[in-house]
Motif scaffolding. Structure first.
Motif, PDB file in Angstrom:
ATOM      1  N   SER A  68      -8.818  -9.510   1.506  1.00 34.80           N
ATOM      2  CA  SER A  68      -7.907  -9.170   0.412  1.00 34.80           C
ATOM      3  C   SER A  68      -7.024  -8.010   0.847  1.00 34.80           C
ATOM      4  N   THR A  69      -5.727  -8.150   0.683  1.00 36.54           N
ATOM      5  CA  THR A  69      -4.806  -7.106   1.126  1.00 36.54           C
ATOM      6  C   THR A  69      -4.453  -6.185  -0.033  1.00 36.54           C
ATOM      7  N   ARG A  70      -4.317  -4.932   0.280  1.00 30.78           N
ATOM      8  CA  ARG A  70      -3.984  -3.918  -0.717  1.00 30.78           C
ATOM      9  C   ARG A  70      -3.402  -2.726   0.024  1.00 30.78           C
ATOM     10  N   ALA A  71      -2.814  -1.791  -0.724  1.00 28.39           N
ATOM     11  CA  ALA A  71      -2.276  -0.587  -0.114  1.00 28.39           C
ATOM     12  C   ALA A  71      -3.373   0.120   0.673  1.00 28.39           C
ATOM     13  N   ARG A  98       0.101   0.045   8.509  1.00 27.33           N
ATOM     14  CA  ARG A  98      -0.623   0.397   7.290  1.00 27.33           C
ATOM     15  C   ARG A  98       0.230   0.083   6.060  1.00 27.33           C
ATOM     16  N   LEU A  99      -0.302  -0.764   5.158  1.00 28.75           N
ATOM     17  CA  LEU A  99       0.420  -1.140   3.949  1.00 28.75           C
ATOM     18  C   LEU A  99       0.547   0.059   3.023  1.00 28.75           C
ATOM     19  N   VAL A 100       1.761   0.318   2.549  1.00 23.36           N
ATOM     20  CA  VAL A 100       2.027   1.466   1.681  1.00 23.36           C
ATOM     21  C   VAL A 100       2.203   1.029   0.229  1.00 23.36           C
ATOM     22  N   ALA A 101       3.090   0.055  -0.010  1.00 24.36           N
ATOM     23  CA  ALA A 101       3.350  -0.394  -1.382  1.00 24.36           C
ATOM     24  C   ALA A 101       3.963  -1.783  -1.347  1.00 24.36           C
ATOM     25  N   GLU A 102       3.629  -2.602  -2.334  1.00 19.29           N
ATOM     26  CA  GLU A 102       4.206  -3.939  -2.423  1.00 19.29           C
ATOM     27  C   GLU A 102       5.653  -3.836  -2.905  1.00 19.29           C
TER      28      GLU A 102
END
Length: 341
Positions: free
Chosen positions: A3-6, A15-19
């Motif tokens: 599951s992907t998330r910030a 690194r994911l920051v915000a959708e």
């Protein structure tokens, strides 16, 4: 699949920051490249439950095709750059530049139609992007306001090559299926003549019409009515286009052979950029005879005129995506947000 998330790190680096936005088959994130310490955008592909193996394979191949086709054009102005493709849990993530701005679609919703001079600037930028794409053998197939980014520095960029085809690509979509947005789709595509450069010019005409008039010329209450309008109905004569009236009208000609070439269309904007060959760089004009055989009717074009200068560094700050994209009759593809300058 994880599951992907910030906070999630893709490929040990991003690194994911915000959708930023989402669509039928994925979403786009603002992301931090921890290796280069810069912000980028990253497009996540999601495969909804219930898809057949064949459908999953097609979506995966389409994502790889998007990256491949966009990468062919990454050195040119007015086209978003693709930086990397990372495969995680069997699914590709497409890393691209991040735009400080918004889509043309978002701008029109917030501020209304563009003034004539601003619309002419958008027209020139998109014609430049279309011209180099076609000369590199790539047809976009989904030009629309949601896929045009207006950067905060005034630049205009074409994004989302998720439905694009190259002259060497094999067909991905089953007979009778059209991927794209119906109200911007050229009538010949609906009749089965898909992947021709003139189709991008029709889509540009519909996009410019909406830019100056504030309404989409062929949008109707139902998909059937929209397709009928594209095939059979003439759009109302533009009232706000000024000197762009002839250009918009000719781009929307139902007959692809009667639409202007990119070079002719640039002349009609009144702001044609230079298309000569730079004498020191040695780049020459690609002639129609040297273009892919199926596109030899297109006018010569100077690729050199639209190469990024200077070479672009890694992408910077924030962006705004628009995720509206439709398929006929298949579900929509994600619209990717692009670059920053």
């Amino acid at each position: 699949m994880t599951s992907t998330r910030a906070g999630h790190v893709v490929g040990g680096r991003y690194r994911l920051v915000a959708e930023l936005g989402s669509g039928g088959f994925g979403r786009v994130w603002k992301d931090r490249d921890e290796t280069l310490d810069v912000d980028v955008a990253i497009k996540e592909l999601r495969l909804p439950p219930g898809m057949t193996q064949a459908e999953q394979a097609e979506r995966l191949e389409r994502a790889i095709r998007e990256a491949r086709n966009a990468a062919r054009l990454r050195t040119y102005e007015n086209i978003v750059a693709i930086h990397d493709v990372v495969v995680e849990d069997g699914l590709p993530w497409i890393v691209m530049e991040l735009i400080d701005g918004c889509s043309l679609n978002e701008h029109l919703k917030a501020h209304g139609p563009l003034p004539e001079d601003r619309a002419a600037h958008v027209a020139v930028a998109l014609l430049a992007a279309i011209g180099v794409a076609h000369q590199e053998g790539v047809v976009h197939r989904d030009i629309k306001p949601a896929n045009v980014m207006l950067a905060g520095n005034g630049k205009v960029l074409l994004t989302d090559f998720g439905t694009a085809v190259h002259s060497t690509d094999t067909a991905l979509t089953a007979t009778g299926m059209f991927v794209g947005s119906p109200e911007y789709m050229a009538p010949e595509r609906l009749r089965g003549a898909d992947g021709l450069p003139a189709g991008d010019l029709f889509s540009l005409g519909a996009t410019l019409y909406q830019a100056v008039e504030g309404v989409s010329p062929f949008q109707r209450d139902t998909q059937t009515a929209t397709l009928t309008a594209v095939l059979l109905e003439e759009p109302p004569v533009p009232q706000r286009a000024g000197r762009l009236t002839q250009l918009v009208t000719r781009l929307l000609d139902k007959d692809p052979d009667k639409r202007p070439t990119v070079a002719e269309a640039l002349t009609m904007t009144g702001e044609q950029p230079a298309t000569h060959v730079h004498p020191q760089r040695g780049t020459r004009i690609l002639t129609a005879q040297e273009s892919p055989a199926r596109w030899q009717s297109k006018a010569p074009w100077s690729l050199d005129s639209y190469r990024r200068a200077p070479a672009r560094p890694s992408p910077p700050s924030s962006a705004s995506p628009d995720s509206s994209s439709a398929a006929v009759p298949s579900p929509p593809l994600l619209t990717a947000p692009p670059r920053s300058s």
